[in-house]
Scaffold this motif. Structure first.
Motif, PDB file in Angstrom:
ATOM      1  N   ASP A 177       4.679  14.276   0.181  1.00  0.00           N
ATOM      2  CA  ASP A 177       5.050  13.201   1.110  1.00  0.00           C
ATOM      3  C   ASP A 177       4.472  11.873   0.635  1.00  0.00           C
ATOM      4  O   ASP A 177       3.424  11.819  -0.007  1.00  0.00           O
ATOM      5  N   CYS A 178       5.162  10.800   1.013  1.00  0.00           N
ATOM      6  CA  CYS A 178       4.765   9.467   0.587  1.00  0.00           C
ATOM      7  C   CYS A 178       5.041   8.484   1.714  1.00  0.00           C
ATOM      8  O   CYS A 178       6.019   8.629   2.447  1.00  0.00           O
TER       9      CYS A 178
ATOM     10  N   TRP B 156      -2.940  18.388   2.900  1.00  0.00           N
ATOM     11  CA  TRP B 156      -2.269  17.671   3.980  1.00  0.00           C
ATOM     12  C   TRP B 156      -3.245  16.698   4.633  1.00  0.00           C
ATOM     13  O   TRP B 156      -4.458  16.816   4.491  1.00  0.00           O
ATOM     14  N   LEU B 157      -2.682  15.747   5.360  1.00  0.00           N
ATOM     15  CA  LEU B 157      -3.432  14.703   6.048  1.00  0.00           C
ATOM     16  C   LEU B 157      -2.767  14.444   7.391  1.00  0.00           C
ATOM     17  O   LEU B 157      -1.557  14.207   7.443  1.00  0.00           O
ATOM     18  N   ARG B 158      -3.525  14.517   8.479  1.00  0.00           N
ATOM     19  CA  ARG B 158      -3.008  14.108   9.796  1.00  0.00           C
ATOM     20  C   ARG B 158      -3.470  12.681  10.013  1.00  0.00           C
ATOM     21  O   ARG B 158      -4.665  12.387   9.980  1.00  0.00           O
TER      22      ARG B 158
ATOM     23  N   HIS C 211       0.864  -1.184   0.000  1.00  0.00           N
ATOM     24  CA  HIS C 211       0.000   0.000   0.000  1.00  0.00           C
ATOM     25  C   HIS C 211       0.899   1.231   0.000  1.00  0.00           C
ATOM     26  O   HIS C 211       1.745   1.374   0.874  1.00  0.00           O
ATOM     27  N   LEU C 212       0.706   2.103  -0.990  1.00  0.00           N
ATOM     28  CA  LEU C 212       1.459   3.338  -1.091  1.00  0.00           C
ATOM     29  C   LEU C 212       0.475   4.502  -1.083  1.00  0.00           C
ATOM     30  O   LEU C 212      -0.532   4.458  -1.783  1.00  0.00           O
ATOM     31  N   ILE C 213       0.767   5.530  -0.304  1.00  0.00           N
ATOM     32  CA  ILE C 213      -0.032   6.747  -0.250  1.00  0.00           C
ATOM     33  C   ILE C 213       0.897   7.914  -0.577  1.00  0.00           C
ATOM     34  O   ILE C 213       1.904   8.115   0.101  1.00  0.00           O
ATOM     35  N   TYR C 214       0.561   8.674  -1.628  1.00  0.00           N
ATOM     36  CA  TYR C 214       1.342   9.836  -2.043  1.00  0.00           C
ATOM     37  C   TYR C 214       0.420  11.051  -2.012  1.00  0.00           C
ATOM     38  O   TYR C 214      -0.626  11.045  -2.675  1.00  0.00           O
ATOM     39  N   VAL C 215       0.774  12.081  -1.255  1.00  0.00           N
ATOM     40  CA  VAL C 215      -0.072  13.265  -1.120  1.00  0.00           C
ATOM     41  C   VAL C 215       0.151  14.179  -2.328  1.00  0.00           C
ATOM     42  O   VAL C 215       1.254  14.701  -2.528  1.00  0.00           O
TER      43      VAL C 215
ATOM     44  N   TYR D  24      -7.961  16.191   7.546  1.00  0.00           N
ATOM     45  CA  TYR D  24      -7.269  16.577   6.336  1.00  0.00           C
ATOM     46  C   TYR D  24      -7.741  17.944   5.886  1.00  0.00           C
ATOM     47  O   TYR D  24      -8.782  18.431   6.315  1.00  0.00           O
ATOM     48  N   SER D  25      -6.964  18.565   5.000  1.00  0.00           N
ATOM     49  CA  SER D  25      -7.286  19.897   4.502  1.00  0.00           C
ATOM     50  C   SER D  25      -8.428  19.829   3.489  1.00  0.00           C
ATOM     51  O   SER D  25      -8.742  18.760   2.951  1.00  0.00           O
TER      52      SER D  25
END
Length: 89
Positions: A52-53, A35-37, A27-31, A67-68
């Motif tokens: 960020d990734c 933003w995401l807290r 699982h990969l998450i790339y913003v 998140y924003s």
């Protein structure tokens, strides 16, 4: 069905996503924007910003807290179809 990439915006209006885990091998998450807290078990809480990734293997409990307004991520998973289990607090 081995791999899928998708863009994701808000999980639910006004909030994040409750504690859960995914039945994935990768699982990969790339913003992409905003933003995401978030919090991943074993890593703690973090704020991920544009560019960020994070990538991981296996089922890791996580919670996306907030998140924003312009939040957008690209998510890549293997396999393409997977189960999400929500974890009771």
């Amino acid at each position: 069905g081995a791999t899928i990439a998708r863009c994701i915006r808000k999980f639910e209006p006004g909030g994040g996503s409750k504690r859960h885990s995914h039945d994935v091998g990768f699982h990969l998450i790339y913003v992409l924007r905003g933003w995401l807290r978030t919090e991943f078990e074993g890593l703690g809480e973090m704020v991920m910003k544009q560019g960020d990734c994070i990538a991981y293997q296996g089922e890791i409990p996580q919670e996306h807290i907030e998140y924003s307004e312009d939040y957008e991520v690209m998510q890549i998973t293997m396999p393409a179809d997977y189960r999400t289990d929500f974890i009771e607090a």
